[in-house]
Design a protein around this motif. Structure first.
Motif, PDB file in Angstrom:
ATOM      1  N   PHE A 155      20.407  48.450  54.247  1.00 19.74           N
ATOM      2  CA  PHE A 155      21.008  49.842  54.533  1.00 19.74           C
ATOM      3  C   PHE A 155      22.309  50.256  53.800  1.00 19.74           C
ATOM      4  CE2 PHE A 155      21.762  52.095  59.148  1.00 19.74           C
ATOM      5  CZ  PHE A 155      21.748  53.262  58.262  1.00 19.74           C
ATOM      6  N   SER A 166      26.647  54.059  61.708  1.00 17.04           N
ATOM      7  CA  SER A 166      25.479  53.498  62.446  1.00 17.04           C
ATOM      8  C   SER A 166      26.143  52.318  63.251  1.00 17.04           C
ATOM      9  CB  SER A 166      24.334  53.097  61.602  1.00 17.04           C
ATOM     10  OG  SER A 166      23.756  54.467  61.073  1.00 17.04           O
TER      11      SER A 166
ATOM     12  N   LEU B  52      33.635  60.910  63.349  1.00 16.74           N
ATOM     13  CA  LEU B  52      32.873  59.572  62.981  1.00 16.74           C
ATOM     14  C   LEU B  52      33.541  58.355  62.998  1.00 16.74           C
ATOM     15  CD1 LEU B  52      30.342  61.367  60.250  1.00 16.74           C
ATOM     16  CD2 LEU B  52      29.931  60.559  62.627  1.00 16.74           C
ATOM     17  N   LEU B  54      35.648  57.474  60.351  1.00 17.20           N
ATOM     18  CA  LEU B  54      35.526  57.118  58.891  1.00 17.20           C
ATOM     19  C   LEU B  54      36.762  57.375  58.411  1.00 17.20           C
ATOM     20  CD1 LEU B  54      31.985  58.404  57.534  1.00 17.20           C
ATOM     21  CD2 LEU B  54      32.887  56.284  58.209  1.00 17.20           C
ATOM     22  N   ARG B  75      28.926  53.196  68.993  1.00 19.42           N
ATOM     23  CA  ARG B  75      27.780  52.657  67.919  1.00 19.42           C
ATOM     24  C   ARG B  75      26.461  53.131  68.558  1.00 19.42           C
ATOM     25  NH1 ARG B  75      28.064  46.624  66.498  1.00 19.42           N
ATOM     26  NH2 ARG B  75      30.006  47.347  65.668  1.00 19.42           N
ATOM     27  N   TYR B  80      24.077  60.498  62.368  1.00 19.75           N
ATOM     28  CA  TYR B  80      24.838  61.420  61.143  1.00 19.75           C
ATOM     29  C   TYR B  80      23.848  61.568  60.159  1.00 19.75           C
ATOM     30  CZ  TYR B  80      28.325  61.538  57.391  1.00 19.75           C
ATOM     31  OH  TYR B  80      28.875  61.996  56.351  1.00 19.75           O
ATOM     32  N   PRO B  82      24.153  62.862  56.315  1.00 24.49           N
ATOM     33  CA  PRO B  82      25.206  63.343  55.355  1.00 24.49           C
ATOM     34  C   PRO B  82      24.946  64.271  54.503  1.00 24.49           C
ATOM     35  CG  PRO B  82      24.080  61.279  54.781  1.00 24.49           C
ATOM     36  CD  PRO B  82      23.429  61.663  56.082  1.00 24.49           C
ATOM     37  N   ARG B  84      25.420  64.770  50.902  1.00 20.64           N
ATOM     38  CA  ARG B  84      24.841  64.507  49.526  1.00 20.64           C
ATOM     39  C   ARG B  84      23.443  63.960  49.947  1.00 20.64           C
ATOM     40  NH1 ARG B  84      25.036  59.816  50.450  1.00 20.64           N
ATOM     41  NH2 ARG B  84      27.054  59.239  51.834  1.00 20.64           N
ATOM     42  N   PHE B  86      20.873  61.002  48.513  1.00 21.86           N
ATOM     43  CA  PHE B  86      21.064  59.664  47.966  1.00 21.86           C
ATOM     44  C   PHE B  86      20.847  59.644  46.470  1.00 21.86           C
ATOM     45  CE2 PHE B  86      16.499  58.485  47.511  1.00 21.86           C
ATOM     46  CZ  PHE B  86      16.086  59.392  48.478  1.00 21.86           C
ATOM     47  N   MET B 101      16.294  52.054  59.246  1.00 24.52           N
ATOM     48  CA  MET B 101      17.546  51.831  59.278  1.00 24.52           C
ATOM     49  C   MET B 101      18.295  52.415  60.152  1.00 24.52           C
ATOM     50  SD  MET B 101      18.149  52.320  55.091  1.00 24.52           S
ATOM     51  CE  MET B 101      17.002  51.613  54.059  1.00 24.52           C
ATOM     52  N   GLY B 102      18.045  53.568  60.711  1.00 25.02           N
ATOM     53  CA  GLY B 102      18.662  54.293  61.813  1.00 25.02           C
ATOM     54  C   GLY B 102      18.623  53.433  63.405  1.00 25.02           C
ATOM     55  N   TYR B 104      18.865  50.044  63.309  1.00 28.78           N
ATOM     56  CA  TYR B 104      19.311  48.810  63.048  1.00 28.78           C
ATOM     57  C   TYR B 104      20.565  48.576  64.511  1.00 28.78           C
ATOM     58  CZ  TYR B 104      17.054  48.002  58.646  1.00 28.78           C
ATOM     59  OH  TYR B 104      16.184  48.016  57.672  1.00 28.78           O
ATOM     60  N   PRO B 105      21.357  49.553  64.693  1.00 27.34           N
ATOM     61  CA  PRO B 105      22.379  49.626  65.410  1.00 27.34           C
ATOM     62  C   PRO B 105      21.987  49.058  66.928  1.00 27.34           C
ATOM     63  CG  PRO B 105      22.379  51.907  64.889  1.00 27.34           C
ATOM     64  CD  PRO B 105      21.424  50.939  64.065  1.00 27.34           C
ATOM     65  N   GLY B 108      20.401  45.328  66.119  1.00 25.42           N
ATOM     66  CA  GLY B 108      21.743  44.213  66.132  1.00 25.42           C
ATOM     67  C   GLY B 108      21.702  43.319  65.153  1.00 25.42           C
ATOM     68  N   PHE B 150      15.859  62.322  57.268  1.00 28.34           N
ATOM     69  CA  PHE B 150      17.286  61.564  57.504  1.00 28.34           C
ATOM     70  C   PHE B 150      17.653  61.952  58.896  1.00 28.34           C
ATOM     71  CE2 PHE B 150      18.140  61.803  52.788  1.00 28.34           C
ATOM     72  CZ  PHE B 150      17.751  60.303  52.602  1.00 28.34           C
ATOM     73  N   ARG B 153      16.024  59.416  61.042  1.00 23.93           N
ATOM     74  CA  ARG B 153      16.838  58.224  60.928  1.00 23.93           C
ATOM     75  C   ARG B 153      18.293  58.497  61.745  1.00 23.93           C
ATOM     76  NH1 ARG B 153      19.922  56.738  55.524  1.00 23.93           N
ATOM     77  NH2 ARG B 153      20.956  58.651  55.870  1.00 23.93           N
TER      78      ARG B 153
END
Lengths: 268, 259
Positions: A155, A166, B52, B54, B75, B80, B82, B84, B86, B101-102, B104-105, B108, B150, B153
């Motif tokens: 990721f 995330s 966010l 950041l 979390r 989100y 983004p 741009r 990739f 991937m989205g 994953y939180p 864990g 996206f 995700r």
């Protein structure tokens, strides 16, 4: 030909080599995807300062090399995270400083040390039973940890900002990855050499990428290429009486060229 | 619990000794589709990054879901998308992998993907009508298709808020219309709060509930239709604004010129 594998040093080199190659190849997946090739070069050369200090102080050079490489890995990572200096600038600085320290330490030790060249260019004759035991303990542990962080590493290689939002602990995972890479480099340098070890952190995945379009295939193919290059390289170096590290790297280079040819032919 | 999702009070952000954001206060309620507009360099992306977690504010308070921005308990609550695209078109992942991937939180650290996670990912791909492309490498999709992936995700962690930073740059006009329509639908069906950053003031008002105009300061914030006819819109952009309002018959609303 079979007799070659009955030699004690060759058996040790093979066992250590297979584990080291598989581990380096796993790292190479993220080195290629996250474009970290030169961090590998920077870390491996920084180990030179550590090895030389080890010889100067009469300490096991592996320990001092791990300290130097680990500290350099974290420093390069830190500079990269801060965003004030470019990563390549940081690598250029730490690379040279560590090499300079190494040369200074050699001068201070006032003895011409053949072993040092073994560390620079790799020497399979220098691999002791203790080295093999170290590799057999350390390599599987690092391999397992990197596999268990695989999804997070994937990721953050793909999209670091979104990974952070995330809730992926991006910085700890990144620093841990660099530290683990530093340890891997140090246990690999006796076999491959400081100058050439970074090739094993790039070529396997770079070649594997030409054969596959999914990350699982990439990881498997990369490990395969790493291990095949090491076994074939060791065998050829012993058979033709060539330097082991260089032969392994060149064999991997040949496989990389084959992968490029494969793409070209498939493209037509 | 109040229905306040984002609560920003007197936010200041500086970068290299110059102000990016000044005295910004903004409240976003649950279920609102907010369009954040303003000229380039006006601080839109920075404001999103503050929300966010950041970017840290130099001054002011930023509460998201009643907790400081970037709090670990948020979390998975924020999806989100983004700005741009990739960089690496040959990155070896499929559409399905990207949406996973989205997730994953929710999965864990140290945990493996379960069949329940896979079902969830498929469900999100269906929601953005991209399930038929799930085994395609992400780099082979068009810009519009990638943006849908996206979004999937961003939705994969079952968030309560969706944050999008100029998601339609690099997407052709027709796909843009469908994209905004999809966002509106998802907002209703998943009861989402949506923050959408755009400089495309012609399209945004038609799709959003509220608009906030940002150029270092927050110039105004209100119902989309009211903001558009406002004199203050000119101040934000520093010039006469021409707005295309989409209806059954597209028509232009041109602000009156005052010397």
């Amino acid at each position: 030909m079979i007799e070659i594998f009955q030699l004690g040093f060759m058996q040790r080199a093979l066992v250590a080599g297979i584990f080291i190659a598989a581990l380096c190849a796993l790292f190479s997946v993220f080195v290629v995807l996250k474009r970290l090739s030169f961090i590998g070069v920077g870390i491996s050369h920084s180990a030179f300062g550590g090895v030389a200090l080890g010889f100067l102080l009469g300490i096991n050079p592996t320990i001092t090399a791990i300290l130097f490489a680990g500290a350099t890995a974290l420093l390069i990572g830190f500079v990269n995270r801060q965003g004030r200096l470019h990563e390549d600038t940081a690598i250029g600085i730490f690379f040279a400083l560590n090499m300079a320290l190494g040369i200074l330490f050699i001068g201070l030790s006032r003895s011409y040390n053949v072993d040092l060249f073994g560390y620079l260019f790799g020497n399979i004759l220098a691999i002791t039973r203790g080295d093999v035991v170290l590799v057999l303990i350390v390599a599987p542990v690092i391999f397992a940890v990197i596999l268990s962080l695989f999804k997070e590493l994937l990721f953050l290689s793909f999209d670091e900002e979104v990974a952070r939002v995330s809730g992926v602990a991006v910085s700890p995972v990144y620093y841990f990855f660099l530290l683990a890479m530093a340890v891997t480099i140090v246990i690999a340098i006796k076999l491959i050499g400081i100058v050439l070890v970074s090739a094993l952190l790039v070529i396997p995945a770079a070649a594997a990428r030409q054969f596959t379009t999914n990350y699982r295939g990439l990881a498997l193919c990369s490990v395969g290429i790493g291990v095949v290059s090491t076994v074939a390289g060791l065998f050829l170096s012993c058979w033709l009486n060539l330097a082991s590290g260089a032969t392994i790297v060149l064999f991997a280079g040949v496989l990389f060229c084959v992968s490029l040819l494969y793409v070209r032919l498939r493209g037509i | 619990m109040s229905d306040l999702v984002v609560d920003i009070k007197d936010l200041w952000v500086t970068l290299n000794h110059s102000f990016i954001l000044r005295e910004v206060s903004l409240r976003i309620h649950q279920g609102v589709f907010l369009g954040l507009i303003g000229p380039n360099g006006g601080g839109k992306t920075t404001l999103l990054q503050v929300i966010l977690g950041l970017v840290k504010p130099d001054r002011g308070q930023v509460q998201v879901f009643g907790r400081p921005a970037g709090h670990h308990k948020n979390r998975g609550l924020i999806g989100y998308v983004p700005q741009r695209a990739f960089a690496d078109l040959a990155f070896p992942v499929t559409v399905f992998d990207v949406v996973m991937m989205g997730r994953y939180p929710r999965i864990g650290l140290w945990h493996r993907v379960t069949s329940q996670d896979r079902d969830r990912v498929l469900q999100k791909l269906e929601a953005v009508e991209m399930d038929h492309l799930r085994d395609r490498p992400i780099g082979q999709l068009s810009g519009g298709e990638q943006q849908r992936v996206f979004i999937a995700r961003a939705l994969a962690s079952d968030p309560q808020m969706l944050v999008l930073d100029e998601p339609t740059s690099g997407v052709d006009n027709r796909a843009q219309g469908a994209f905004y329509h999809l966002l509106g639908e998802l907002k209703v069906s998943l009861s989402l709060t949506v923050i959408l950053v755009s400089h495309d003031i012609g399209v945004i008002p038609y799709h959003t509930d509220e608009i906030a105009c940002l150029n270092q300061k927050l110039y105004l914030h209100g119902k989309s239709t009211e903001v558009l006819s406002s004199e203050a819109l000119k101040k934000v952009y520093g010039c006469e604004v021409e707005v295309l309002v989409h209806g059954k018959i597209p028509h232009r609303v041109i602000g009156e010129h005052h010397d």
